[in-house]
Design an enzyme around this catalytic site. Sequence first.
Site, mmCIF file in Angstrom:
data_model
loop_
_atom_site.group_PDB
_atom_site.id
_atom_site.type_symbol
_atom_site.label_atom_id
_atom_site.label_comp_id
_atom_site.label_asym_id
_atom_site.label_seq_id
_atom_site.Cartn_x
_atom_site.Cartn_y
_atom_site.Cartn_z
ATOM 1 N N ASP A 152 0.829 -1.314 -0.028
ATOM 2 C CA ASP A 152 -0.013 -0.146 -0.072
ATOM 3 C C ASP A 152 0.929 1.173 -0.174
ATOM 4 O O ASP A 152 1.563 1.464 1.006
ATOM 5 C CB ASP A 152 -0.863 -0.049 1.116
ATOM 6 C CG ASP A 152 -1.725 1.269 1.178
ATOM 7 O OD1 ASP A 152 -2.713 1.305 0.443
ATOM 8 O OD2 ASP A 152 -1.708 2.216 2.012
ATOM 9 N N TYR A 200 3.123 9.895 0.710
ATOM 10 C CA TYR A 200 4.269 9.242 1.622
ATOM 11 C C TYR A 200 5.670 9.846 1.268
ATOM 12 O O TYR A 200 6.361 9.518 1.718
ATOM 13 C CB TYR A 200 4.171 7.768 1.787
ATOM 14 C CG TYR A 200 2.575 7.271 1.951
ATOM 15 C CD1 TYR A 200 1.718 8.352 2.636
ATOM 16 C CD2 TYR A 200 2.239 6.052 1.960
ATOM 17 C CE1 TYR A 200 0.453 7.716 2.782
ATOM 18 C CE2 TYR A 200 0.897 5.577 2.259
ATOM 19 C CZ TYR A 200 0.156 6.695 2.713
ATOM 20 O OH TYR A 200 -1.234 6.081 2.962
ATOM 21 N N GLN A 250 -10.616 2.436 1.918
ATOM 22 C CA GLN A 250 -9.806 2.335 2.686
ATOM 23 C C GLN A 250 -9.908 3.341 3.755
ATOM 24 O O GLN A 250 -9.867 4.390 3.744
ATOM 25 C CB GLN A 250 -8.402 2.482 2.066
ATOM 26 C CG GLN A 250 -7.177 2.222 3.077
ATOM 27 C CD GLN A 250 -5.743 2.217 2.466
ATOM 28 O OE1 GLN A 250 -4.882 3.053 3.312
ATOM 29 N NE2 GLN A 250 -5.429 1.559 1.441
#
Length: 301
Positions: A35, A40, A175
Site C-alpha cells: 500500500d 508518503y 480504505q
Amino acid sequence: MEKIPVLGLGTWQAAPGEVTEAVKVAIDTGYRHFDCAYLYHNENEVGVGIQAKIDEGVVRREDLFIVSKLWCTCHKKSLVKSACTRSLKALKLQYLDLYLIHWPMGFKPGEVDLPVDRSGMIVASNTDFLDTWEAMEDLVIEGLVRAIGVSNFNHEQLERLLNKPNLRVKPVTNQIECHPYLTQKKLISFCQSRNVSVTAYRPLGGSSEGVPLLEDPVIQTIAQKHGKSAAQILIRFQIQRNVIVIPKSVNPKRILENFQVFDFELSEQDMTDLLGLDRNLRLSAFPIAENHKDYPFKAEY
C-alpha cells in the site's frame, strides 16, 4: 480485478532510507500486497525494493498487488492522469493494481501537499469527487490501473458515488482507519452490503498519539491466551471481519510477525471483547481540513 490480498504492507511514515529494505524483507516473507501513496514521498524507494525482487526472480510483477493513491491537490480532472503516471514512474511500474482517491476533499493545486490559509486551515479546490472519479475511470479504460477505489469516504459520500449517473467503473474498496478503538461497525457493514471491500489502515493504532492500543489489557489478555502478540491479535481481528488489513512496519522481525496470523483463530467471545473496546477514537482526523465541504468525519459514519 484480482482479489485484493487480505494482508498487505503499509508504507505510510516509512522513511525513504528504510523502506526499500522493508519491502524486500516483506516480499521474502510472503507479502504480495503493498500500500503506497504519492503523499508518503517514498514511492521511489518502494519501487527499488520491488524491482530488486523481480530482478532476483523471487516474484513476478503479476504476483504483486500494488496500490497507490491520488493526492488531494490533483482532484481536477486534468491533473489525475499525470498524478497517476508520476506514481507509476516512481514505483517503476507499467500499471497499478489499484488506485485510490486518498481523501474525498480536493485541495488547491500546486507543489504544496497541504496548502493552508493564514489561519492554518486547508485551502480547498472547487472540485467534486464525482468529476474526479470520471478521470479515475479513464485510467482503468486506458490500462494504467486495473481497479479504482476510495479512501476516507463516509457512507454518504460512498453512496453518492455508487449512485452516480453513468458510473462506468465501481469502487472496489474504501480504505479507512480501523482498530478496536474505532471499530467502524456501521461503515464496514454499509460497504460490505454494497459489495465494496474495506481496507483497514492504522490497524495497530498509533503510539505516537499517546494511544498505546497494543498495551490495552483486554488485547493483552487475548494475546496471552493464544500465545500471540498484541499486533497479531489486532491484525487477525480485521481478517475475521472480512476486512483487508495493511499494518505498517520497517522492522524485519515485526514484518514477519505481522504475517504470522493464519495459524490461529479468535473465538466469538474474543471478537465481541475486541469490538467492545470501541470508543470512536479517530487518530487520523485531519483537523486542518475540517472546514472543507467534503470533510468526511462530520457524518455519524
